[in-house]
Design an enzyme around this catalytic site. Structure first.
Site, PDB file in Angstrom:
ATOM      1  N   CYS A 232       0.713  -1.083  -0.250  1.00 49.02           N
ATOM      2  CA  CYS A 232       0.158  -0.139   0.372  1.00 49.02           C
ATOM      3  C   CYS A 232       0.837   1.116  -0.141  1.00 49.02           C
ATOM      4  O   CYS A 232       0.680   2.303  -1.210  1.00 49.02           O
ATOM      5  CB  CYS A 232      -1.197   0.272   1.314  1.00 49.02           C
ATOM      6  SG  CYS A 232      -2.024  -0.996   1.254  1.00 49.02           S
TER       7      CYS A 232
ATOM      8  N   ARG B  90      -0.792   3.947  -3.057  1.00 49.37           N
ATOM      9  CA  ARG B  90      -1.655   3.731  -3.775  1.00 49.37           C
ATOM     10  C   ARG B  90      -2.904   3.668  -3.160  1.00 49.37           C
ATOM     11  O   ARG B  90      -4.375   3.986  -3.628  1.00 49.37           O
ATOM     12  CB  ARG B  90      -1.424   2.350  -4.376  1.00 49.37           C
ATOM     13  CG  ARG B  90      -1.671   1.400  -4.015  1.00 49.37           C
ATOM     14  CD  ARG B  90      -1.536  -0.581  -4.195  1.00 49.37           C
ATOM     15  NE  ARG B  90      -1.916  -1.368  -3.141  1.00 49.37           N
ATOM     16  CZ  ARG B  90      -2.665  -1.844  -2.938  1.00 49.37           C
ATOM     17  NH1 ARG B  90      -3.904  -1.058  -3.038  1.00 49.37           N
ATOM     18  NH2 ARG B  90      -2.536  -2.978  -2.343  1.00 49.37           N
TER      19      ARG B  90
ATOM     20  N   ASN C 293       0.840   4.727   9.034  1.00 49.68           N
ATOM     21  CA  ASN C 293       0.791   4.906   8.255  1.00 49.68           C
ATOM     22  C   ASN C 293       2.524   6.092   8.384  1.00 49.68           C
ATOM     23  O   ASN C 293       3.424   5.909   8.112  1.00 49.68           O
ATOM     24  CB  ASN C 293       1.025   5.055   7.143  1.00 49.68           C
ATOM     25  CG  ASN C 293       0.268   3.342   6.768  1.00 49.68           C
ATOM     26  OD1 ASN C 293      -0.817   3.723   5.107  1.00 49.68           O
ATOM     27  ND2 ASN C 293       1.444   2.493   6.770  1.00 49.68           N
TER      28      ASN C 293
END
Length: 283
Positions: free
Chosen positions: A158, A184, A195
């Site tokens: 990801c 993405r 993240n």
């Protein structure tokens, strides 16, 4: 309110108010418990900027497990592992085989050797070497989305690329290290601040071992989405009380990227709202 709280609240409001609802459309993810399709409200091309010189971008609406974030980022970029037995958390358990491997993705791709101008290296070693020898290069990056390995990896990455870029502040002899994180797809409730904090810590570590100042982290999300089951949770979350950002720093004695451990992450005054438990995950 931390700057990260403000960005998160505004992003969620924008997705809910202006996003595209995929209800009834052809989608891939399903809910684990029912097998029903998991629909989302999504926004394309969300870009958030976090300046680490101002504060560390941890949410205070709810607490992000910063040492666990760091452990996973060390697993990928320092240990270069694809085996969950090298990871202290259980985030990846569902994707691992009976031996603990998630296949040819993440740390496996980072650690794969290649030749660069006749010298054998891997992606992370390349970044560290270039920042020392040619810091103003515009080619300093890692890229986990390697098509030749996707078929044998447990999942497509990801967060797939991190581009490093050096600037300089006026009246300072030190260089500033900035990063662009490309993603993405992102499940906003489950993974957004996770993240952000992971790659903020990575930027801090890389900056420290190169005697640089950690600067801006720019987070680019192609498909930023809130799952249908997550909407009421998000609506409650963004109405919560907020607090000042915590103080987050690294042990200044560590000068080698491969010597960092989670014990070297120092977190002070992290006040946050109650944790959200049992978030349903679409697979």
């Amino acid at each position: 309110m931390s700057l990260a709280d403000d960005l998160f609240i505004r992003m969620c409001q924008d997705i809910l108010e202006n996003g595209t609802d995929t209800q009834g459309e052809k989608v891939r993810p399903k809910w684990e418990d029912t097998g029903e399709y998991a629909y989302t409200i999504k926004r394309f091309g969300v870009v958030n900027r976090y300046d680490l010189r101002k504060e560390f971008p941890a949410l205070t609406l709810r607490k992000t497990a910063l040492k666990t974030c760091m452990d996973e980022i060390l697993w990928i970029y320092q240990r270069k592992s694809n085996n969950i037995h090298d990871l202290n958390g259980h985030i990846w358990d569902a994707w691992a085989d009976e031996d603990g491997s998630i296949g040819t993705c993440y740390g496996d791709v980072v650690g794969r050797k290649f030749l660069y101008k006749g010298e054998e290296t891997d992606q992370m070693d390349y970044v560290l070497k270039q920042l020392k020898e040619n810091p103003y290069s515009r080619r300093i990056m890692t890229n986990l989305y390697q098509f030749e390995y996707l078929h044998s990896g447990a999942l497509d990455p990801c967060c797939y690329s991190m581009t490093y870029n050096v600037t300089k502040e006026k009246d300072s002899e030190k260089l500033v290290l900035n990063g662009v994180l490309n993603q993405r797809s992102q499940d906003i409730l489950a993974a957004n601040n996770w993240n952000v904090c992971q790659y903020a810590i990575l930027l801090m570590m890389v900056a420290q071992v190169n005697d640089m100042i950690p600067g801006e982290l720019v987070h680019v999300i192609a498909d930023a989405h809130i799952y249908d089951r997550h909407v009421p949770v998000i609506q409650e979350l963004i109405k919560r009380e907020t607090f000042p950002a915590p103080k987050v720093r690294l042990n200044p004695e560590v000068k080698d990227f491969y010597q960092f451990t989670t014990d070297d992450l120092i977190v002070e005054n992290y006040q946050a709202g109650p944790q959200i438990k049992d978030i349903p995950i679409a697979v």
